[in-house]
Design an enzyme around this catalytic site. Structure first.
Site, PDB file in Angstrom:
ATOM      1  N   CYS A 287       0.818  -1.215   0.000  1.00  0.00           N
ATOM      2  CA  CYS A 287       0.000   0.000   0.000  1.00  0.00           C
ATOM      3  C   CYS A 287       0.852   1.265   0.000  1.00  0.00           C
ATOM      4  CB  CYS A 287      -0.943   0.001   1.191  1.00  0.00           C
ATOM      5  SG  CYS A 287      -1.978  -1.473   1.271  1.00  0.00           S
TER       6      CYS A 287
ATOM      7  N   HIS B 102      -2.828   6.986   2.912  1.00  0.00           N
ATOM      8  CA  HIS B 102      -3.334   5.708   2.437  1.00  0.00           C
ATOM      9  C   HIS B 102      -4.657   5.417   3.142  1.00  0.00           C
ATOM     10  CE1 HIS B 102      -3.880   1.595   1.520  1.00  0.00           C
ATOM     11  NE2 HIS B 102      -3.479   1.145   2.692  1.00  0.00           N
TER      12      HIS B 102
ATOM     13  N   ASN C  59     -10.116  -0.169   1.026  1.00  0.00           N
ATOM     14  CA  ASN C  59      -8.658  -0.043   0.918  1.00  0.00           C
ATOM     15  C   ASN C  59      -8.240  -0.630  -0.432  1.00  0.00           C
ATOM     16  OD1 ASN C  59      -5.895  -0.542   1.000  1.00  0.00           O
ATOM     17  ND2 ASN C  59      -5.882  -1.177   3.149  1.00  0.00           N
TER      18      ASN C  59
HETATM   19  C1  COA Z   1      -8.908  -5.555  10.779  1.00  0.00           C
HETATM   20  C2  COA Z   1      -9.438  -4.605  11.826  1.00  0.00           C
HETATM   21  C3  COA Z   1     -10.557  -3.753  11.262  1.00  0.00           C
HETATM   22  C4  COA Z   1     -10.002  -5.435  12.958  1.00  0.00           C
HETATM   23  O1  COA Z   1     -10.490  -4.562  13.956  1.00  0.00           O
HETATM   24  P1  COA Z   1     -10.065  -4.787  15.465  1.00  0.00           P
HETATM   25  O2  COA Z   1     -10.763  -3.771  16.249  1.00  0.00           O
HETATM   26  O3  COA Z   1      -8.554  -4.817  15.529  1.00  0.00           O
HETATM   27  O4  COA Z   1     -10.660  -6.233  15.736  1.00  0.00           O
HETATM   28  P2  COA Z   1     -10.075  -7.358  16.684  1.00  0.00           P
HETATM   29  O5  COA Z   1      -9.325  -8.331  15.858  1.00  0.00           O
HETATM   30  O6  COA Z   1      -9.390  -6.732  17.878  1.00  0.00           O
HETATM   31  O7  COA Z   1     -11.389  -8.036  17.196  1.00  0.00           O
HETATM   32  C5  COA Z   1     -12.287  -7.303  18.056  1.00  0.00           C
HETATM   33  C6  COA Z   1     -13.586  -8.067  18.140  1.00  0.00           C
HETATM   34  O8  COA Z   1     -14.237  -8.035  16.872  1.00  0.00           O
HETATM   35  C7  COA Z   1     -14.462  -9.364  16.410  1.00  0.00           C
HETATM   36  N1  COA Z   1     -14.266  -9.378  14.972  1.00  0.00           N
HETATM   37  C8  COA Z   1     -13.103  -9.558  14.285  1.00  0.00           C
HETATM   38  N2  COA Z   1     -13.353  -9.485  12.968  1.00  0.00           N
HETATM   39  C9  COA Z   1     -14.656  -9.289  12.819  1.00  0.00           C
HETATM   40  C10 COA Z   1     -15.490  -9.108  11.711  1.00  0.00           C
HETATM   41  N3  COA Z   1     -15.022  -9.148  10.451  1.00  0.00           N
HETATM   42  N4  COA Z   1     -16.798  -8.876  11.928  1.00  0.00           N
HETATM   43  C11 COA Z   1     -17.304  -8.831  13.167  1.00  0.00           C
HETATM   44  N5  COA Z   1     -16.567  -9.008  14.284  1.00  0.00           N
HETATM   45  C12 COA Z   1     -15.254  -9.204  14.096  1.00  0.00           C
HETATM   46  C13 COA Z   1     -13.466 -10.227  17.136  1.00  0.00           C
HETATM   47  O9  COA Z   1     -13.928 -11.545  17.242  1.00  0.00           O
HETATM   48  C14 COA Z   1     -13.399  -9.550  18.477  1.00  0.00           C
HETATM   49  O10 COA Z   1     -14.535  -9.935  19.249  1.00  0.00           O
HETATM   50  P3  COA Z   1     -14.454 -10.087  20.853  1.00  0.00           P
HETATM   51  O11 COA Z   1     -14.118  -8.712  21.362  1.00  0.00           O
HETATM   52  O12 COA Z   1     -15.817 -10.557  21.213  1.00  0.00           O
HETATM   53  O13 COA Z   1     -13.367 -11.091  21.091  1.00  0.00           O
HETATM   54  C15 COA Z   1      -8.333  -3.672  12.375  1.00  0.00           C
HETATM   55  O14 COA Z   1      -7.408  -4.424  13.133  1.00  0.00           O
HETATM   56  C16 COA Z   1      -7.603  -2.957  11.280  1.00  0.00           C
HETATM   57  O15 COA Z   1      -8.179  -2.177  10.563  1.00  0.00           O
HETATM   58  N6  COA Z   1      -6.303  -3.168  11.184  1.00  0.00           N
HETATM   59  C17 COA Z   1      -5.487  -2.521  10.200  1.00  0.00           C
HETATM   60  C18 COA Z   1      -5.711  -3.229   8.931  1.00  0.00           C
HETATM   61  C19 COA Z   1      -5.172  -2.487   7.785  1.00  0.00           C
HETATM   62  O16 COA Z   1      -5.312  -1.302   7.716  1.00  0.00           O
HETATM   63  N7  COA Z   1      -4.545  -3.220   6.876  1.00  0.00           N
HETATM   64  C20 COA Z   1      -4.008  -2.720   5.696  1.00  0.00           C
HETATM   65  C21 COA Z   1      -2.823  -1.932   5.985  1.00  0.00           C
HETATM   66  S1  COA Z   1      -2.133  -1.410   4.513  1.00  0.00           S
END
Ligand code: COA
Length: 333
Positions: free
Chosen positions: A123, A258, A289
């Site tokens: 990215c 980004h 994204n």
């Molecule tokens: C992927 C992302 C949105 C996940 O969000 P998060 O807040 O970190 O989510 P977590 O993995 O901590 O999970 C939090 C909760 O949501 C749940 N969860 C995870 N993915 C889920 C989904 N797709 N839908 C619903 N619930 C979800 C988990 O089970 C967890 O539940 P719990 O609290 O009951 O255990 C976030 O980590 C993110 O945006 N990261 C950066 C990714 C990115 O930008 N990548 C490209 C970079 S170039």
């Protein structure tokens, strides 16, 4: 032996002269994503800001999308395809090991004879391309086309709860050419290879040879790790790029990072202390994204909306797989 010979002569300064975008026809909403994963429209909106994204049809190939975006950028720059001397394609979804898609793009737009090569910096790829383009114009002149183009839907595992809802497809392009005044500031770029596994392809291509029944390789990420790195480390990189250019946060017109996650964008905006007068690009809401394409797509969107205008001063910040990053201050085309 002759030890003195001619060296290239370039332009005093470089700047972006035109931008163009292509968004695939098909709009994919969160409800469609939730057919494959246990999630909800509310969760996806709250955690990422994404409401819809575009996914490309078979005929919307990397080359076809890039051609559309590039042709608009060339027209906006007021030049002809024959003026393009080099094409740099930032992409990591070109599923051909060779040749690069850049030479196909050059041919499609009518810039036959231009140099062409692809760069893979996830990215962060588009801003890496912009750095190379700026340096190239200042070293050897000419006009360099930088295209960010991705078909992320080709490498998505629709059943993966940590990636399926994030990514979209599209293409954005800029023409970089000579300028009498500075238009592209010093780049702050780098990488943290110790975190190379944070965003990665699930298995190498040759797994399909040794294990023909293996699922097609897909994108994987450690979402929380990437989130933390982006929020803490990339805000510092953004400030370094402002310092390098000698621009204070309040002197910016636009921040075009980004488009990874709306919460990351908001957190960066707060920690950099950007005033409300700065337009912050939020193309993620309707594009998701789009990796290497996200910054030129977002740039095109803020200019099209009138929230920023040609000549404005913007901070561009790309970051992603590698983990790699590149940031710079630039004059908008
Ligand atoms: C992927 C992302 C949105 C996940 O969000 P998060 O807040 O970190 O989510 P977590 O993995 O901590 O999970 C939090 C909760 O949501 C749940 N969860 C995870 N993915 C889920 C989904 N797709 N839908 C619903 N619930 C979800 C988990 O089970 C967890 O539940 P719990 O609290 O009951 O255990 C976030 O980590 C993110 O945006 N990261 C950066 C990714 C990115 O930008 N990548 C490209 C970079 S170039």
């Amino acid at each position: 032996m002759k030890t003195e010979f001619a060296t290239p002569a370039g332009a005093k300064h470089a700047r972006m002269l035109g931008v163009g975008a292509y968004r695939p026809r098909r709009v994919v909403d969160n409800a469609e994503i939730c057919r494959h994963i246990d999630s909800s429209d509310e969760w996806i909106r709250a955690r990422t800001g994404i409401v819809t994204r575009r996914w490309a049809a078979p005929d919307e190939t990397l080359g076809a999308m890039a051609e559309q975006a590039a042709s608009k950028a060339i027209a906006a720059a007021g030049i002809t395809p024959a003026d393009i001397t080099c094409v740099i394609a930032a992409t990591f979804t070109h599923l051909m090991q060779t040749p690069a898609v850049a030479t196909e793009i050059a041919h499609r737009i009518g810039a036959d004879g231009a140099a062409g090569f692809d760069i893979s910096a996830g990215c962060a790829g588009f801003v890496h391309g912009l750095v190379l383009a700026s340096d190239s114009v200042r070293a050897r002149g000419g006009h360099v086309l930088v295209v960010g183009v991705e078909r992320m839907s080709d490498i998505l595992d629709l059943t993966d709860r940590s990636t399926a809802f994030i990514f979209g497809d599209g293409a954005g392009a800029v023409v970089v050419g000579p300028s009498d005044t500075p238009g592209i500031g010093p780049a702050v770029w780098g990488a943290d290879g110790s975190q190379a596994d944070a965003i990665r392809q699930s298995v190498p291509w040759d797994t399909l040879r040794t294990d023909p029944g293996h699922p097609f390789p897909a994108l994987r990420q450690d979402g929380q790790r990437v989130f933390r790195w982006a929020v803490y480390e990339m805000s510092k990189v953004a400030v370094q790029a402002l310092d390098a250019a000698g621009v204070a946060p309040g002197e910016l017109d636009a921040f075009i990072p980004h488009q990874a996650n709306e919460r990351i964008i908001d957190s960066m905006t707060r920690s950099m202390g950007l005033p409300d007068t700065v337009t912050v690009a939020k193309d993620i809401v309707t594009s998701g994204n789009t990796s290497g394409a996200s910054i030129p797509l977002a740039m095109d969107a803020v200019l099209a909306s009138g929230a920023a205008v040609s000549g404005d001063t913007a901070l561009l910040l790309g970051y992603g797989a590698g983990l790699s990053y590149a940031a710079l201050v630039a004059t908008l085309p």
